[in-house]
Design a protein around this motif. Structure first.
Motif, PDB file in Angstrom:
ATOM      1  N   ILE C  60     -12.018  12.624   1.217  1.00  0.00           N
ATOM      2  CA  ILE C  60     -10.861  13.281   0.621  1.00  0.00           C
ATOM      3  C   ILE C  60     -11.027  13.338  -0.885  1.00  0.00           C
ATOM      4  CG2 ILE C  60      -9.684  11.064   0.825  1.00  0.00           C
ATOM      5  CD1 ILE C  60      -7.152  13.276   0.855  1.00  0.00           C
ATOM      6  N   VAL C  61     -10.683  14.477  -1.440  1.00  0.00           N
ATOM      7  CA  VAL C  61     -10.785  14.662  -2.878  1.00  0.00           C
ATOM      8  C   VAL C  61      -9.474  15.259  -3.369  1.00  0.00           C
ATOM      9  CG1 VAL C  61     -12.006  15.828  -4.730  1.00  0.00           C
ATOM     10  CG2 VAL C  61     -13.237  15.140  -2.679  1.00  0.00           C
ATOM     11  N   ASP C  62      -8.984  14.678  -4.463  1.00  0.00           N
ATOM     12  CA  ASP C  62      -7.864  15.297  -5.153  1.00  0.00           C
ATOM     13  C   ASP C  62      -8.466  15.996  -6.356  1.00  0.00           C
ATOM     14  OD1 ASP C  62      -5.683  16.042  -6.519  1.00  0.00           O
ATOM     15  OD2 ASP C  62      -4.909  14.020  -6.901  1.00  0.00           O
ATOM     16  N   GLN C 110      -5.929   5.277   6.335  1.00  0.00           N
ATOM     17  CA  GLN C 110      -6.367   4.931   4.998  1.00  0.00           C
ATOM     18  C   GLN C 110      -6.022   6.045   4.019  1.00  0.00           C
ATOM     19  OE1 GLN C 110     -10.588   4.429   4.967  1.00  0.00           O
ATOM     20  NE2 GLN C 110     -10.795   5.414   2.985  1.00  0.00           N
ATOM     21  N   LEU C 114      -3.401   5.921   0.713  1.00  0.00           N
ATOM     22  CA  LEU C 114      -3.832   6.071  -0.676  1.00  0.00           C
ATOM     23  C   LEU C 114      -3.495   7.438  -1.272  1.00  0.00           C
ATOM     24  CD1 LEU C 114      -7.234   4.232  -0.411  1.00  0.00           C
ATOM     25  CD2 LEU C 114      -5.128   3.388  -1.397  1.00  0.00           C
ATOM     26  N   PHE C 115      -3.363   8.440  -0.419  1.00  0.00           N
ATOM     27  CA  PHE C 115      -3.110   9.786  -0.945  1.00  0.00           C
ATOM     28  C   PHE C 115      -1.772  10.367  -0.485  1.00  0.00           C
ATOM     29  CE2 PHE C 115      -7.596   9.510  -1.650  1.00  0.00           C
ATOM     30  CZ  PHE C 115      -7.815  10.260  -2.786  1.00  0.00           C
ATOM     31  N   LEU C 128      -1.476   0.326   5.168  1.00  0.00           N
ATOM     32  CA  LEU C 128      -2.707  -0.179   5.730  1.00  0.00           C
ATOM     33  C   LEU C 128      -3.431  -1.132   4.796  1.00  0.00           C
ATOM     34  CD1 LEU C 128      -4.095   0.231   8.250  1.00  0.00           C
ATOM     35  CD2 LEU C 128      -5.277   2.156   7.320  1.00  0.00           C
ATOM     36  N   ILE C 129      -3.642  -0.687   3.557  1.00  0.00           N
ATOM     37  CA  ILE C 129      -4.405  -1.564   2.676  1.00  0.00           C
ATOM     38  C   ILE C 129      -3.624  -1.982   1.456  1.00  0.00           C
ATOM     39  CG2 ILE C 129      -6.783  -1.012   3.091  1.00  0.00           C
ATOM     40  CD1 ILE C 129      -6.501   1.185   1.187  1.00  0.00           C
ATOM     41  N   LEU C 130      -2.596  -1.250   1.130  1.00  0.00           N
ATOM     42  CA  LEU C 130      -1.835  -1.667  -0.041  1.00  0.00           C
ATOM     43  C   LEU C 130      -0.892  -2.787   0.371  1.00  0.00           C
ATOM     44  CD1 LEU C 130      -1.115   1.867  -1.455  1.00  0.00           C
ATOM     45  CD2 LEU C 130      -2.824   0.230  -2.197  1.00  0.00           C
ATOM     46  N   PRO C 140      -1.791   5.644  -5.056  1.00  0.00           N
ATOM     47  CA  PRO C 140      -2.564   5.324  -6.264  1.00  0.00           C
ATOM     48  C   PRO C 140      -3.814   6.177  -6.483  1.00  0.00           C
ATOM     49  CG  PRO C 140      -2.819   3.627  -4.593  1.00  0.00           C
ATOM     50  CD  PRO C 140      -1.732   4.527  -4.124  1.00  0.00           C
ATOM     51  N   LEU C 141      -4.377   6.782  -5.457  1.00  0.00           N
ATOM     52  CA  LEU C 141      -5.606   7.522  -5.714  1.00  0.00           C
ATOM     53  C   LEU C 141      -5.366   8.984  -6.070  1.00  0.00           C
ATOM     54  CD1 LEU C 141      -7.215   5.025  -5.056  1.00  0.00           C
ATOM     55  CD2 LEU C 141      -8.798   6.442  -3.796  1.00  0.00           C
ATOM     56  N   ARG C 142      -4.111   9.398  -6.104  1.00  0.00           N
ATOM     57  CA  ARG C 142      -3.833  10.744  -6.602  1.00  0.00           C
ATOM     58  C   ARG C 142      -4.105  10.793  -8.099  1.00  0.00           C
ATOM     59  NH1 ARG C 142       1.587  13.355  -3.883  1.00  0.00           N
ATOM     60  NH2 ARG C 142       0.911  13.143  -1.729  1.00  0.00           N
ATOM     61  N   LYS C 143      -4.562  11.967  -8.537  1.00  0.00           N
ATOM     62  CA  LYS C 143      -4.939  12.078  -9.951  1.00  0.00           C
ATOM     63  C   LYS C 143      -3.751  11.883 -10.881  1.00  0.00           C
ATOM     64  CE  LYS C 143      -9.348  13.269  -9.862  1.00  0.00           C
ATOM     65  NZ  LYS C 143     -10.306  12.220 -10.083  1.00  0.00           N
ATOM     66  N   TRP C 145      -1.240   9.967 -10.600  1.00  0.00           N
ATOM     67  CA  TRP C 145      -0.508   8.711 -10.439  1.00  0.00           C
ATOM     68  C   TRP C 145      -0.630   7.849 -11.676  1.00  0.00           C
ATOM     69  CZ3 TRP C 145      -2.539   3.643 -10.196  1.00  0.00           C
ATOM     70  CH2 TRP C 145      -1.607   2.657  -9.849  1.00  0.00           C
TER      71      TRP C 145
END
Lengths: 322, 393, 161
Positions: C60-62, C110, C114-115, C128-130, C140-143, C145
């Motif tokens: 996945i890419v933002d 996942q 994150l997205f 899941l992981i946070l 958090p992985l969005r640009k 954020w």
């Protein structure tokens, strides 16, 4: 026997004090041997003693909701049971406390630590302890029958239920191991299982149950319980030495009497250490089996072998009488 | 005995890494398994977006302590592909040497841990002693025992001198002998056989369906090996065999790993003997053009994938890491249901989980749709049903 | 080698006919770009006529404008077939493919964590992981954020208190 000598026998030599010292020494030999097999350096000579002192000084924690007196009493009971059992096993000559049927008492007293370990697991209120305790009990039912049967063999052959009597009989005739090799091997395996050493360390399987029933033991309780197991190792080895290898006797006559006693004591040390050596090598050379696999092994092969051995002894007895 | 919940981890002697299994057991039989791996999220992927390529490499080195070279190589070769840079042959072969030594130390480590999980501590001590030889070689080659710091975009940072080559070659033969000894030991020692055979079995279909990778997959006859299927850093020219096994259980995975150990010895020997002269590194531009690369790498635990997006700058726009442990988790959670409590450590250990890599970003959860497709035994079906209800997967 | 020769671009074009354009990054990397609603169909076709049996990753890419999803599949032909699709930032949702690709269930959780992409039909899109106390609507992985000083992340504020 003079009461003063009796007190000396019970508490100093070859009673409690000697038992403690020899148990710690055995633990040292066991650990050192294991370490050398594993290509490690191993502990220094006084390490088991230092461990004991350290544990005795450690904080004593009783888990919440556990009855403290029961938790405290169990290790003491286990310790006392093993210490008592040792008194009936001949170390130098015959035991002065011997009485007809003391073999049964010793076997019973040696079973007590396992049952007490199960109890500790049960009352500790921790899953690891509980599961470990259940495994102790399960394992007890697996090895106990073949172990008892195997130790029955010498008694049947000698026609006496006194351990000292069996030793005497062996001095007059020959070592039991010569014509009861199967029983000897079953007894060794049973002892290994009783002491919960690899490959039978199922109750305290570190990677599954942390320490099994031992998990919640701390400080003095842990020290006493460990000591009890070390002593059980000595007692078990001494018992097998007495029943199968002639115990503290030597096949030839020595003069004067004290020299014979000394030589007998020496042969006791050599025989118990030899048994320990076998147990230690087995411990190092194997992994841990699963409880269901032990169940299969114990009832299918171990128990059958023990019964076959007893039958052979009975048949031989009959043949000799006839 | 009623059902008992046995917590395994995050602090437990079986797994020296932060993971929490809630094992629900009925007596000794596992009824179900709940997993929680989220103790170690470090935000490395986010951090990678904020650093230039040069500084990302040491960061990725720390994704995982054991396969540190794997992550950096996967990343470097991805960036090199985006830049259109070719690493000189000598640099490529040095990467191969370090990669295969890493595989050896990882597999030896695994073999010891597997022995430890079944209480066979002697095997553990012995393999770890021999692992020292590998680590010493790595230290001499790279300067470090772990986190080698060997990779850089464009090549490697250290050359290997001829005396060192000779020293390494001399160490390989005794090592190979020891590995053969372990292979023999594992095949014949009765308790090991009793504990490994038939445990955690995956059929080829299951291994494929659950997306397993690496030795876990190869032990189930799934013939995937990135080194051969999608050759990188010079593997195309190196003779080696892909080790597979048809047994699909922990024993099969052990045999595959031991086979790979021998293959790694062979690869390292070949690479050391055939090191071409020349530079080990080329200069690279600071930035990379707009590109997206899926960089695949056969890490010790299986296929590692780095999905890299560059965008005309000196930073990655996105670095998406899929670790082998993550791919293998699904199979573990499914295959444990219905087995014995005593088998948990060894089955979990059999995929050689690397949780530090995995919880960098993710987690788990098991088998979906499989009930309709496969005929599992009752208990297994029950377990999967449970997951459906409880976890909704 | 156990298996078939690498896939040619033409094979993929034929299999993916009517779904989107096919391009090739290098020898064994083929990519097809499809619209979000046809991703499942593309996966089915890849599994069917292209014989893909292994999902490597869902990348996945933002890229600042849209979210790109890359389903990397491979099979006995050892060619990586990438199915790419783009999702708008304001309404990022796509049908889940957990039933087609079992391991995808994990990867989708996942990505959701994150997205914040919603996989419709996924039975369990939970955290899941946070950490549990991570703010609900932050990914958090969005640009775009950034941490907000008044909130707590994993037990601490951005200032570390």
């Amino acid at each position: 026997m003079d009461p003063g000598w009796l007190v000396l026998y019970v508490f100093v030599f070859p009673g409690l004090l000697f038992l403690l010292a020899y148990a710690l020494f055995m633990e040292y030999v066991d650990r050192k041997l294991g370490a050398r097999i594993q290509n490690r350096v191993g502990p220094p000579f006084f390490q088991p003693f230092a461990d004991l002192v350290k544990l005795l000084a450690k904080e004593d924690i009783t888990p919440e909701d556990v009855d403290p007196p029961a938790m405290r009493a169990i290790p003491i009971l286990a310790f006392a049971a093993v210490a008592t059992a040792f008194l009936y096993v001949p170390v130098i000559g015959s035991s002065p406390l011997a009485f007809p049927g003391d073999l049964i008492v010793v076997l019973y007293l040696l079973t007590l630590p396992s049952i007490l370990l199960f109890l500790i697991g049960w009352i500790s209120r921790s899953v690891f302890s509980t599961l470990g305790g259940v495994r102790v009990a399960t394992q007890l039912f697996i090895y106990e029958v073949p172990f008892f049967l195997a130790l029955l063999g010498p008694a049947l052959a000698a026609g006496t239920w006194t351990i000292s009597g069996i030793v005497e009989w062996q001095r007059a005739n020959f070592w039991v191991v010569v014509f009861q090799p199967i029983g000897f091997i079953v007894a060794l395996i049973g002892l290994q299982a009783k002491l919960e050493r690899t490959p039978f360390d199922i109750p305290e399987a570190e990677t599954e149950l942390v320490a099994g029933p031992w998990t919640e033991l701390t400080g003095r309780k842990l020290a006493l319980m460990r000591l009890a197991v070390d002593m059980a190792l000595v007692t078990g080895a001494a018992l097998i030495a007495a029943l199968f290898l002639g115990g503290p006797s030597i096949p030839w006559v020595l003069e004067p009497g004290w020299l014979a006693t000394l030589a007998g004591f020496g042969s006791f040390l050599v025989k118990t250490l030899a048994i320990l050596f076998v147990l230690a090598v087995v411990r190092m050379a194997m992994g841990r089996v699963r409880i269901d696999q032990l169940n299969d092994f114990g009832w299918k092969y171990l128990a059958s072998a023990a019964i076959v051995q007893v039958l052979i002894v009975l048949f031989l007895n009959g043949a000799l009488i006839a | 005995m009623p059902e008992v919940v046995v917590p395994i981890g995050p602090y437990h002697p079986a797994l020296k890494e932060p993971v929490n299994f809630k094992v629900i057991a009925d007596g000794e039989i596992i009824v179900r398994l709940e997993l929680d791996l989220a103790y170690n999220h470090r935000g490395i992927e986010k951090a990678a977006e904020a650093r230039d390529f040069v500084r990302v490499v040491p960061l990725l080195e720390r994704v995982c302590g054991i396969c540190s070279h794997s992550h950096t190589t996967a990343f470097c070769k991805g960036i090199e592909e985006a830049m259109g840079v070719t690493v000189p042959p000598r640099g490529q072969l040095i990467r191969v040497i370090v990669a295969e030594l890493e595989r050896m130390h990882s597999h030896l480590l695994w073999l010891g841990v597997a022995g430890h999980e079944i209480g066979f501590n002697t095997l553990f001590m012995w393999t770890w002693r021999d692992r020292e030889v590998v680590q010493d070689m790595l230290e001499e080659l790279t300067g470090n025992r772990v986190n080698y710091g060997m990779n850089a975009v464009g090549g490697v940072r250290r050359d290997i001198e001829p005396p060192l080559v000779a020293r390494c070659l001399k160490r390989l033969s005794p090592l190979e002998e020891r590995i053969r000894k372990y292979a023999d030991m594992v095949r014949h020692e009765p308790t090991t056989l009793a504990r490994f055979q038939g445990v955690g079995r995956l059929t080829k279909e299951q291994a494929l369906a659950f997306g397993t990778v690496g030795p876990t997959a190869r032990a189930s006859s799934v013939d995937y090996d990135i080194r051969r299927d999608d050759p990188y850093i010079g593997y195309a020219d190196i003779p080696f065999d892909v080790v597979t096994d048809g047994q699909g259980d922990v024993f099969g995975r052990t045999l595959v790993r031991i086979g790979e150990l021998l293959q790694s010895v062979r690869i390292v020997r070949y690479a050391l003997e055939n090191l071409p002269p020349g530079p080990v590194r080329v200069n690279t531009p600071r930035g990379a053009p707009k590109a997206e690369v899926l960089s695949r790498y056969e890490a010790p635990r299986g296929e590692l994938a780095h999905f890299i997006r560059t965008n005309n700058t000196d930073k990655v726009e996105r670095l998406d890491i899929r670790t082998p442990t993550l791919a293998n988790w699904t199979s573990v959670a499914v295959s444990l249901v219905g087995s014995n409590l005593a088998d948990i450590p060894v089955v979990v250990a059999a995929i050689d989980p690397c949780l530090s890599c995995t919880s960098r970003i993710t987690i788990v959860d098991p088998g979906r749709r499989q009930t309709s497709v496969m005929s599992w035994d009752e208990l297994r079906a029950h377990g999967i049903d449970f997951y459906r209800r409880k976890e909704g997967v | 080698m156990t298996n078939a020769s690498p896939l040619a671009a033409e094979d993929v074009m034929k299999a993916m006919e009517g779904l989107g354009s096919v391009d090739r990054a290098r020898t064994n990397r083929l990519r097809v770009i499809v619209s979000p609603e046809r991703v499942r169909e593309a996966i089915l076709r890849a599994q069917g006529s292209l014989g893909c049996d292994h999902v490597i990753q869902i990348g996945i890419v933002d890229n600042g404008r849209v979210f790109e999803l890359h389903y990397h599949l491979t099979g006995p032909h050892r060619t990586v077939v990438t199915i790419k699709t783009e999702l708008p930032r304001d309404d990022a949702r796509i049908a889940s493919s957990h039933d087609l690709l079992p391991p995808a269930g994990i990867y989708e959780r996942q990505i959701h964590d994150l997205f914040g992409i919603v996989f419709e039909g996924h039975p369990n899109l939970q955290r899941l992981i946070l950490t549990e106390d991570w703010p609900e609507d932050e990914y958090p992985l969005r640009k775009d954020w950034t941490m907000r000083p008044d909130r707590r992340y994993g037990g601490s504020t951005p200032e570390g208190t």
